[in-house]
Design an enzyme around this catalytic site. Structure first.
Site, PDB file in Angstrom:
ATOM      1  N   LYS A  55       0.913  -1.109   0.087  1.00 57.71           N
ATOM      2  CA  LYS A  55      -0.224  -0.021   0.068  1.00 57.71           C
ATOM      3  C   LYS A  55       1.029   1.217   0.066  1.00 57.71           C
ATOM      4  O   LYS A  55       0.561   2.306  -0.651  1.00 57.71           O
ATOM      5  CB  LYS A  55      -1.039   0.010   1.198  1.00 57.71           C
ATOM      6  CG  LYS A  55      -2.156  -0.786   1.122  1.00 57.71           C
ATOM      7  CD  LYS A  55      -2.806  -1.434   2.172  1.00 57.71           C
ATOM      8  CE  LYS A  55      -3.733  -2.587   1.924  1.00 57.71           C
ATOM      9  NZ  LYS A  55      -4.531  -2.954   3.255  1.00 57.71           N
ATOM     10  N   GLN A  99      -4.972  -1.256   9.390  1.00 59.81           N
ATOM     11  CA  GLN A  99      -4.655  -2.824   8.882  1.00 59.81           C
ATOM     12  C   GLN A  99      -5.242  -3.875   9.931  1.00 59.81           C
ATOM     13  O   GLN A  99      -4.857  -3.812  11.181  1.00 59.81           O
ATOM     14  CB  GLN A  99      -3.236  -3.027   8.780  1.00 59.81           C
ATOM     15  CG  GLN A  99      -3.142  -4.389   7.994  1.00 59.81           C
ATOM     16  CD  GLN A  99      -3.474  -4.384   6.480  1.00 59.81           C
ATOM     17  OE1 GLN A  99      -3.660  -3.421   5.791  1.00 59.81           O
ATOM     18  NE2 GLN A  99      -3.847  -5.672   5.935  1.00 59.81           N
ATOM     19  N   ASP A 122     -11.235   2.380   3.559  1.00 64.71           N
ATOM     20  CA  ASP A 122     -11.611   0.935   3.676  1.00 64.71           C
ATOM     21  C   ASP A 122     -12.887   0.466   3.488  1.00 64.71           C
ATOM     22  O   ASP A 122     -13.183  -0.550   3.120  1.00 64.71           O
ATOM     23  CB  ASP A 122     -11.083   0.298   4.916  1.00 64.71           C
ATOM     24  CG  ASP A 122      -9.727  -0.589   4.744  1.00 64.71           C
ATOM     25  OD1 ASP A 122      -9.573  -0.915   3.643  1.00 64.71           O
ATOM     26  OD2 ASP A 122      -8.997  -0.459   5.765  1.00 64.71           O
TER      27      ASP A 122
HETATM   28  N1  GUN Z   1      -6.973  -6.884   5.885  1.00 59.42           N
HETATM   29  C1  GUN Z   1      -7.177  -7.868   4.957  1.00 59.42           C
HETATM   30  N2  GUN Z   1      -7.556  -6.837   4.041  1.00 59.42           N
HETATM   31  C2  GUN Z   1      -7.616  -5.836   4.521  1.00 59.42           C
HETATM   32  C3  GUN Z   1      -8.247  -4.491   4.062  1.00 59.42           C
HETATM   33  O1  GUN Z   1      -8.594  -4.607   2.889  1.00 59.42           O
HETATM   34  N3  GUN Z   1      -7.948  -3.346   4.522  1.00 59.42           N
HETATM   35  C4  GUN Z   1      -7.550  -3.453   6.150  1.00 59.42           C
HETATM   36  N4  GUN Z   1      -7.315  -2.466   6.874  1.00 59.42           N
HETATM   37  N5  GUN Z   1      -7.250  -4.686   6.372  1.00 59.42           N
HETATM   38  C5  GUN Z   1      -7.334  -5.862   5.792  1.00 59.42           C
END
Ligand code: GUN
Length: 284
Positions: A55, A99, A122
């Site tokens: 990211k 996350q 998200d």
């Molecule tokens: N953990 C697995 N996929 C995601 C996601 O798309 N966003 C976040 N914040 N955590 C994750």
């Protein structure tokens, strides 16, 4: 039967990222500021570290400001809530991503709910989730949004189709079921307690596999000519493996996503997309 088409997420995501990069260059030229994304990682789950790294890299490549907050495993709920509050008030931060999964001692729902819905890139905040379910404008979660974008860019018809979603997570299963429904598909969600899953998948025109079990969906389970989307990322000794037995299923499907190079890159592209949207909305 015609040859199977590969839904190339890498290529599709690259186009999205190039477009966003161009937009950032324009913003810079106009002196309007740039989108900023804050990513919060608590603890050191190896998979989360990889995702967060991807990211950050993607943000850098399109010219976003990215702020990474790495907090130790023993961070308290209160400390994390304080950080979220601080980021909610920070002008140069347009998107906040915490996350998941968070360490076991934390209340994830409370953390997600503390993020300002306007900065919730998200799409996990209950306000955004609620709007998604009711069909109101909202920030859509990145993985399901990426799947929809990929299917739509290949012109795959969803209206009137039987779609089966394998998995009922808040991150993928539940939101994608609603997104398919909004495109007028007839949707069934199967999960770990569903008896005779094969009886559903064999009838499906579209299968979204998000169960977290390596090569769960096999050739005998799918219908000839179906569209197969593999959301699985299973790290085995032999490498990265999806929830679909790609080699077995590929000759039966009309379209299929590979792992890697399918859904994964689309998730990141949609995170950039959502952050750009959050930035734009600050001017409305
Ligand atoms: N953990 C697995 N996929 C995601 C996601 O798309 N966003 C976040 N914040 N955590 C994750």
């Amino acid at each position: 039967m015609e040859r199977t088409g590969i839904l190339n997420g890498r290529e599709c995501s690259l186009r999205v990222r190039e477009e966003i990069k161009r937009e950032v260059e324009e913003l810079k030229g106009a002196g309007q500021g740039i989108p900023g994304l804050a990513v919060v990682l608590v603890g050191d789950d190896p998979a989360s570290r990889v995702y967060v790294g991807q990211k950050e890299k993607a943000c850098g490549e399109v010219g976003f400001r990215s702020l990474l907050y790495r907090l130790p495993e023993e961070t308290t709920q209160e400390e994390l809530m304080d950080l979220v509050e601080e980021l909610n008030g920070k002008g140069e931060v347009h998107g906040i991503l915490v996350q998941l999964p968070l360490p076991g001692h934390m209340d994830s729902e409370a953390v997600l709910e503390a993020i300002s819905p306007a900065k919730d890139v998200d799409g996990f905040h209950p306000v955004n989730m609620g709007h998604l379910v009711t069909g109101l404008p909202c920030t859509e979660p990145c993985t399901p949004k990426g799947i929809m974008y990929l299917l739509e860019s290949y012109g795959i018809e969803m209206e009137g189709k039987k779609a089966v979603v394998l998995g009922r997570s808040n991150i993928v299963g539940k939101p994608i079921a609603h997104m398919l429904l909004s495109r007028n598909a007839t949707v069934t969600i199967c999960h770990s307690r569903t008896p005779d899953i094969v009886s559903y998948t064999r009838e499906a025109d579209i299968v979204i596999a998000a169960v977290g079990r390596p090569r769960f969906l096999t050739s005998e389970m799918v219908k000839e000519g179906s569209v197969i989307v593999d959301v699985g990322i299973n790290r085995l000794e032999e490498g990265l493996v999806g929830d679909v037995d790609f080699e077995g299923v590929k000759d039966k499907a009309s379209w299929i996503t590979p792992v890697p190079g399918g859904v994964g890159p689309m998730t990141i592209a949609m995170l950039l997309f959502n952050t750009m949207e959050a930035f734009r909305k600050t001017f409305e």
